[in-house]
Design a protein around this motif. Structure first.
Motif, PDB file in Angstrom:
ATOM      1  N   GLN A 186      -2.983 -16.257 -13.883  1.00  0.00           N
ATOM      2  CA  GLN A 186      -1.968 -16.955 -13.098  1.00  0.00           C
ATOM      3  C   GLN A 186      -2.402 -18.398 -12.831  1.00  0.00           C
ATOM      4  OE1 GLN A 186      -1.844 -13.876 -10.048  1.00  0.00           O
ATOM      5  NE2 GLN A 186       0.375 -13.729 -10.380  1.00  0.00           N
ATOM      6  N   ASP A 187      -3.674 -18.590 -12.514  1.00  0.00           N
ATOM      7  CA  ASP A 187      -4.197 -19.936 -12.277  1.00  0.00           C
ATOM      8  C   ASP A 187      -4.093 -20.785 -13.540  1.00  0.00           C
ATOM      9  OD1 ASP A 187      -5.702 -21.922 -10.635  1.00  0.00           O
ATOM     10  OD2 ASP A 187      -7.187 -21.613 -12.231  1.00  0.00           O
ATOM     11  N   ALA A 188      -4.444 -20.224 -14.691  1.00  0.00           N
ATOM     12  CA  ALA A 188      -4.357 -20.961 -15.956  1.00  0.00           C
ATOM     13  C   ALA A 188      -2.908 -21.345 -16.257  1.00  0.00           C
ATOM     14  CB  ALA A 188      -4.944 -20.134 -17.094  1.00  0.00           C
ATOM     15  N   THR A 197      -7.568  -6.268 -14.040  1.00  0.00           N
ATOM     16  CA  THR A 197      -8.343  -6.380 -12.809  1.00  0.00           C
ATOM     17  C   THR A 197      -7.718  -7.489 -11.973  1.00  0.00           C
ATOM     18  OG1 THR A 197      -9.864  -8.029 -13.690  1.00  0.00           O
ATOM     19  CG2 THR A 197     -10.484  -5.688 -13.991  1.00  0.00           C
ATOM     20  N   PRO A 198      -7.833  -7.406 -10.664  1.00  0.00           N
ATOM     21  CA  PRO A 198      -7.287  -8.488  -9.821  1.00  0.00           C
ATOM     22  C   PRO A 198      -7.859  -9.857 -10.192  1.00  0.00           C
ATOM     23  CG  PRO A 198      -7.854  -6.594  -8.469  1.00  0.00           C
ATOM     24  CD  PRO A 198      -8.369  -6.311  -9.854  1.00  0.00           C
ATOM     25  N   GLU A 199      -9.130  -9.891 -10.570  1.00  0.00           N
ATOM     26  CA  GLU A 199      -9.773 -11.160 -10.926  1.00  0.00           C
ATOM     27  C   GLU A 199      -9.159 -11.745 -12.204  1.00  0.00           C
ATOM     28  OE1 GLU A 199     -12.261  -8.683  -8.404  1.00  0.00           O
ATOM     29  OE2 GLU A 199     -11.506  -8.256 -10.412  1.00  0.00           O
ATOM     30  N   LEU A 200      -8.947 -10.911 -13.207  1.00  0.00           N
ATOM     31  CA  LEU A 200      -8.365 -11.400 -14.459  1.00  0.00           C
ATOM     32  C   LEU A 200      -6.916 -11.823 -14.242  1.00  0.00           C
ATOM     33  CD1 LEU A 200      -8.491 -12.029 -17.428  1.00  0.00           C
ATOM     34  CD2 LEU A 200      -8.042  -9.605 -17.910  1.00  0.00           C
ATOM     35  N   LEU A 242      -0.481 -21.820 -14.047  1.00  0.00           N
ATOM     36  CA  LEU A 242      -0.094 -22.885 -13.127  1.00  0.00           C
ATOM     37  C   LEU A 242      -0.689 -24.236 -13.538  1.00  0.00           C
ATOM     38  CD1 LEU A 242      -0.238 -21.302  -9.559  1.00  0.00           C
ATOM     39  CD2 LEU A 242       1.714 -22.456 -10.627  1.00  0.00           C
ATOM     40  N   ARG A 243      -1.940 -24.220 -13.973  1.00  0.00           N
ATOM     41  CA  ARG A 243      -2.575 -25.476 -14.398  1.00  0.00           C
ATOM     42  C   ARG A 243      -1.880 -26.048 -15.630  1.00  0.00           C
ATOM     43  NH1 ARG A 243      -7.518 -24.566 -16.088  1.00  0.00           N
ATOM     44  NH2 ARG A 243      -7.584 -22.344 -15.667  1.00  0.00           N
ATOM     45  N   ALA A 244      -1.521 -25.183 -16.581  1.00  0.00           N
ATOM     46  CA  ALA A 244      -0.794 -25.641 -17.775  1.00  0.00           C
ATOM     47  C   ALA A 244       0.575 -26.182 -17.393  1.00  0.00           C
ATOM     48  CB  ALA A 244      -0.655 -24.493 -18.771  1.00  0.00           C
ATOM     49  N   HIS A 245       1.256 -25.505 -16.508  1.00  0.00           N
ATOM     50  CA  HIS A 245       2.581 -25.923 -16.027  1.00  0.00           C
ATOM     51  C   HIS A 245       2.507 -27.320 -15.400  1.00  0.00           C
ATOM     52  CE1 HIS A 245       6.650 -25.029 -14.547  1.00  0.00           C
ATOM     53  NE2 HIS A 245       6.285 -25.583 -13.412  1.00  0.00           N
ATOM     54  N   ARG A 246       1.501 -27.519 -14.570  1.00  0.00           N
ATOM     55  CA  ARG A 246       1.330 -28.818 -13.906  1.00  0.00           C
ATOM     56  C   ARG A 246       0.924 -29.904 -14.906  1.00  0.00           C
ATOM     57  NH1 ARG A 246      -1.932 -25.741  -9.362  1.00  0.00           N
ATOM     58  NH2 ARG A 246      -0.177 -25.125  -8.033  1.00  0.00           N
ATOM     59  N   ALA A 247       0.006 -29.567 -15.824  1.00  0.00           N
ATOM     60  CA  ALA A 247      -0.464 -30.547 -16.795  1.00  0.00           C
ATOM     61  C   ALA A 247       0.666 -31.032 -17.698  1.00  0.00           C
ATOM     62  CB  ALA A 247      -1.583 -29.937 -17.651  1.00  0.00           C
ATOM     63  N   GLY A 296       5.193 -16.095 -15.873  1.00  0.00           N
ATOM     64  CA  GLY A 296       6.279 -17.000 -15.522  1.00  0.00           C
ATOM     65  C   GLY A 296       5.908 -17.826 -14.306  1.00  0.00           C
ATOM     66  N   ILE A 297       6.528 -18.995 -14.202  1.00  0.00           N
ATOM     67  CA  ILE A 297       6.301 -19.884 -13.067  1.00  0.00           C
ATOM     68  C   ILE A 297       7.654 -20.215 -12.447  1.00  0.00           C
ATOM     69  CG2 ILE A 297       5.419 -22.131 -12.308  1.00  0.00           C
ATOM     70  CD1 ILE A 297       3.205 -20.399 -13.462  1.00  0.00           C
ATOM     71  N   ILE A 298       7.752 -20.064 -11.132  1.00  0.00           N
ATOM     72  CA  ILE A 298       8.941 -20.494 -10.398  1.00  0.00           C
ATOM     73  C   ILE A 298       8.471 -21.472  -9.331  1.00  0.00           C
ATOM     74  CG2 ILE A 298      10.799 -19.809  -8.834  1.00  0.00           C
ATOM     75  CD1 ILE A 298      11.027 -17.209 -10.335  1.00  0.00           C
ATOM     76  N   GLY A 299       8.977 -22.691  -9.422  1.00  0.00           N
ATOM     77  CA  GLY A 299       8.528 -23.721  -8.490  1.00  0.00           C
ATOM     78  C   GLY A 299       7.055 -23.981  -8.691  1.00  0.00           C
ATOM     79  N   ASP A 300       6.262 -23.690  -7.657  1.00  0.00           N
ATOM     80  CA  ASP A 300       4.813 -23.872  -7.746  1.00  0.00           C
ATOM     81  C   ASP A 300       4.113 -22.525  -7.545  1.00  0.00           C
ATOM     82  OD1 ASP A 300       2.688 -25.635  -8.211  1.00  0.00           O
ATOM     83  OD2 ASP A 300       2.224 -25.737  -6.078  1.00  0.00           O
ATOM     84  N   ARG A 301       4.784 -21.443  -7.981  1.00  0.00           N
ATOM     85  CA  ARG A 301       4.246 -20.097  -7.777  1.00  0.00           C
ATOM     86  C   ARG A 301       4.223 -19.340  -9.095  1.00  0.00           C
ATOM     87  NH1 ARG A 301       6.337 -14.915  -6.173  1.00  0.00           N
ATOM     88  NH2 ARG A 301       8.445 -15.692  -6.405  1.00  0.00           N
ATOM     89  N   ALA A 302       3.076 -18.730  -9.396  1.00  0.00           N
ATOM     90  CA  ALA A 302       2.947 -17.906 -10.599  1.00  0.00           C
ATOM     91  C   ALA A 302       3.453 -16.497 -10.296  1.00  0.00           C
ATOM     92  CB  ALA A 302       1.494 -17.847 -11.052  1.00  0.00           C
ATOM     93  N   LEU A 303       4.235 -15.970 -11.205  1.00  0.00           N
ATOM     94  CA  LEU A 303       4.731 -14.598 -11.090  1.00  0.00           C
ATOM     95  C   LEU A 303       3.666 -13.635 -11.613  1.00  0.00           C
ATOM     96  CD1 LEU A 303       8.376 -15.214 -12.330  1.00  0.00           C
ATOM     97  CD2 LEU A 303       7.542 -15.094  -9.980  1.00  0.00           C
TER      98      LEU A 303
END
Length: 68
Positions: free
Chosen positions: A55-57, A47-50, A59-64, A9-16
């Motif tokens: 979350q980054d993906a 894993t923290p990396e995954l 956010l990028r989709a949300h912005r795009a 989920g995304i709230i504002g500009d932050r990934a949950l």
């Protein structure tokens, strides 16, 4: 069917946190989403990396899509 159902989920500009969904049906369909007891949702064990990459993906989709 193989694989995991994950959502971010995304709230504002932050990934949950990344959530994993286990449906009672083979697929997470309309009935599973909207009928109480037809799916379990919990924070995904990743894993923290995954987790950060998902979350980054999200956010990028949300912005795009200009959703925020």
């Amino acid at each position: 069917m193989r694989g995991r159902e994950l959502t971010v989920g995304i709230i504002g500009d932050r990934a949950l946190p990344v959530i994993e969904i286990i449906a009672k049906h083979e697929l997470f369909d309309y009935e599973c989403k909207y009928t109480p007891g037809m799916a379990e949702e919990f924070e995904a064990k990743l894993t923290p990396e995954l987790g950060a990459a998902l979350q980054d993906a999200a956010l990028r989709a949300h912005r795009a899509l200009k959703l925020g």
